[in-house]
Design an enzyme around this catalytic site. Structure first.
Site, mmCIF file in Angstrom:
data_model
loop_
_atom_site.group_PDB
_atom_site.id
_atom_site.type_symbol
_atom_site.label_atom_id
_atom_site.label_comp_id
_atom_site.label_asym_id
_atom_site.label_seq_id
_atom_site.Cartn_x
_atom_site.Cartn_y
_atom_site.Cartn_z
ATOM 1 N N SER A 1 -4.103 -9.883 -1.990
ATOM 2 C CA SER A 1 -3.290 -8.700 -1.811
ATOM 3 C C SER A 1 -3.808 -7.959 -0.538
ATOM 4 O O SER A 1 -2.987 -7.043 0.060
ATOM 5 C CB SER A 1 -3.205 -7.842 -2.824
ATOM 6 O OG SER A 1 -4.576 -7.601 -3.199
ATOM 7 N N PRO B 1 4.363 -30.497 -1.661
ATOM 8 C CA PRO B 1 3.440 -30.570 -0.619
ATOM 9 C C PRO B 1 3.086 -29.011 -0.286
ATOM 10 O O PRO B 1 3.893 -28.098 -0.521
ATOM 11 C CB PRO B 1 4.223 -31.115 0.298
ATOM 12 C CG PRO B 1 5.285 -30.978 0.196
ATOM 13 C CD PRO B 1 5.644 -31.060 -1.059
ATOM 14 N N HIS C 1 -10.850 -6.703 -5.277
ATOM 15 C CA HIS C 1 -12.003 -7.306 -4.676
ATOM 16 C C HIS C 1 -13.251 -6.899 -5.122
ATOM 17 O O HIS C 1 -13.340 -6.279 -5.916
ATOM 18 C CB HIS C 1 -12.101 -6.597 -3.267
ATOM 19 C CG HIS C 1 -10.964 -6.774 -2.147
ATOM 20 N ND1 HIS C 1 -10.089 -7.637 -2.344
ATOM 21 C CD2 HIS C 1 -10.884 -5.941 -0.958
ATOM 22 C CE1 HIS C 1 -9.212 -7.717 -1.212
ATOM 23 N NE2 HIS C 1 -9.740 -6.693 -0.368
ATOM 24 N N ARG D 1 -10.492 3.994 13.068
ATOM 25 C CA ARG D 1 -12.085 4.004 12.380
ATOM 26 C C ARG D 1 -13.039 4.269 13.029
ATOM 27 O O ARG D 1 -14.226 4.876 12.781
ATOM 28 C CB ARG D 1 -11.917 2.883 11.178
ATOM 29 C CG ARG D 1 -10.958 2.535 10.378
ATOM 30 C CD ARG D 1 -11.012 1.217 9.584
ATOM 31 N NE ARG D 1 -10.028 1.357 8.607
ATOM 32 C CZ ARG D 1 -9.467 0.065 8.080
ATOM 33 N NH1 ARG D 1 -10.405 -1.171 8.507
ATOM 34 N NH2 ARG D 1 -8.536 -0.116 7.271
ATOM 35 N N SER E 1 14.240 -1.254 7.193
ATOM 36 C CA SER E 1 14.075 -0.851 5.759
ATOM 37 C C SER E 1 14.913 0.670 5.470
ATOM 38 O O SER E 1 15.007 1.101 4.364
ATOM 39 C CB SER E 1 12.654 -0.626 5.291
ATOM 40 O OG SER E 1 11.895 -1.772 5.536
ATOM 41 N N VAL F 1 1.017 -1.227 0.015
ATOM 42 C CA VAL F 1 -0.088 -0.147 -0.188
ATOM 43 C C VAL F 1 0.985 1.390 -0.034
ATOM 44 O O VAL F 1 0.509 2.192 -0.700
ATOM 45 C CB VAL F 1 -0.870 0.055 1.152
ATOM 46 C CG1 VAL F 1 -1.817 1.318 1.228
ATOM 47 C CG2 VAL F 1 -1.895 -1.326 1.093
ATOM 48 N N CYS G 1 -10.707 -2.103 2.740
ATOM 49 C CA CYS G 1 -10.709 -1.974 1.292
ATOM 50 C C CYS G 1 -12.331 -2.403 0.928
ATOM 51 O O CYS G 1 -12.673 -1.789 0.117
ATOM 52 C CB CYS G 1 -9.792 -2.724 0.996
ATOM 53 S SG CYS G 1 -9.675 -4.495 1.803
#
Length: 341
Positions: free
Chosen positions: A162, A184, A244, A101, A40, A14, A132
């Site tokens: 994803s 496997p 999606h 949220r 990173s 993202v 999403c």
């Protein structure tokens, strides 16, 4: 005069998409910083297709003072620690995690649906990006709700790997390869084999038998669109890399025909109606990947209820479901509150 923008979690799926969309939409920036975890630090990420490479800075030592906007795509853990610090430094946080949220002091925004709600960001200097699967759903529902008032929604989602990050995409690829060569198959990121299979389980289970992903769709739709709407969701992970899909059954208070709904959706912001009643006259996740629209197909009347419609909705979850919506929030914030020059 442009903004100073930090992208936190810049090495993830993202975060990289956020950088790409900032460049693609020519967001007015004087400076952009790629910020990531210490492991990173120094990694280079590209600013979209500009050819400009950004060296990742360490989130632990990043000073948000003097930065206008921080797009967070770092997950709930780092967000919990660093988003309040950024907000306190005067930088407006637009957060892609689920952390804020449902906070009543944090607006949950889809710009095509509830732009006025952004005015409440000043309480905490934080704005939340929805889940999403919720984002594309409310883009499709909003114009229909305005026209005929939605009472009830039943939605089944078909969510790409994803949505579970790079590890989910890697697992689908590795399992598919293993099956073809006879090796496997061992699930790691997902609870069962995802290659050539579907899994009716996203996020953790809750006491009532629903999963947290399904709960998110219910409460977020109510917060963004209308608390009176009743919604039931079944969320399924499918072996698709990006995009999606949702099968949506809607019951309205007022009468609305499929033709009326098609006419409304054809003109609605963020929506792209592709609805030919013929072979291939609809959109699948493969066609939505890399695009910004929420595609709507298969609009038809539901004869089992009064004032009922059914439709098929597809969107690139890394874009409208995450990065694009975050950048659109930043654009809205700029227009209404952080005007430069």
């Amino acid at each position: 005069m442009g903004y100073r923008v930090a992208v936190v979690g810049a090495t993830g799926n993202v975060g990289r998409e956020m950088l790409a969309i900032l460049a693609e939409r020519e967001f007015p920036m004087d400076e952009v910083a790629a910020v990531a975890s210490s492991r990173s630090q120094g990694t280079e990420v590209e600013l979209g297709d500009t050819g400009k490479m950004l060296k990742c800075r360490n989130l632990e030592h990043f000073d948000f003072s003097g930065w206008d906007i921080a797009l967070f795509a770092a997950g709930s853990g780092p967000t919990k620690e660093y988003a309040p610090k950024a907000a306190a430094a005067g930088c407006v946080v637009i957060d892609n995690s689920s952390l804020y949220r449902m906070d009543p002091d944090v607006p949950l925004i889809v710009p095509e649906v509830n732009p006025d709600a952004i005015d409440g960001y000043t309480k905490k200097n934080i704005i939340a990006n929805p889940n999403c699967s919720t984002a594309q759903l409310v883009v499709a529902l909003k114009p229909l709700h305005d026209a005929a008032t939605i009472k009830r929604v039943v939605v089944s989602t078909y969510q790409s790997v994803s949505g579970a990050g790079k590890a989910g995409m890697d697992e689908l690829f590795e399992q598919s390869r293993a099956i073809f060569v006879g090796d496997p198959v061992e699930p790691a990121k997902f609870t069962k084999q995802i290659a050539f299979n579907v899994i009716p389980h996203i996020d953790v289970f809750m006491d009532d038998g629903s999963t947290k992903e399904e709960w998110k769709m219910v409460v977020e739709t109510k917060k963004i669109l209308d608390p009176k709407i009743k919604l039931s969701a079944t969320c399924v992970r499918v072996p698709v890399f990006v995009g999606h899909s949702e099968a949506v059954n809607i019951e309205f208070e007022k009468e609305i025909s499929a033709k009326e709904a098609q006419d409304i959706l054809r003109e609605a912001p963020g929506c792209m109606l592709v609805d030919k009643r013929e072979d291939g006259g609809y959109v699948t996740p493969v066609e939505s990947a890399g695009d910004s629209a929420t595609y709507i197909s298969r609009v038809r009347e539901d004869p089992t209820v009064d004032n009922g419609l059914v439709l098929w909705c597809v969107s690139d979850n890394l874009r409208k479901g995450a990065a694009l919506n975050a950048v659109q929030i930043a654009e809205l914030l700029g227009r209404r509150h952080l005007k430069k020059g």
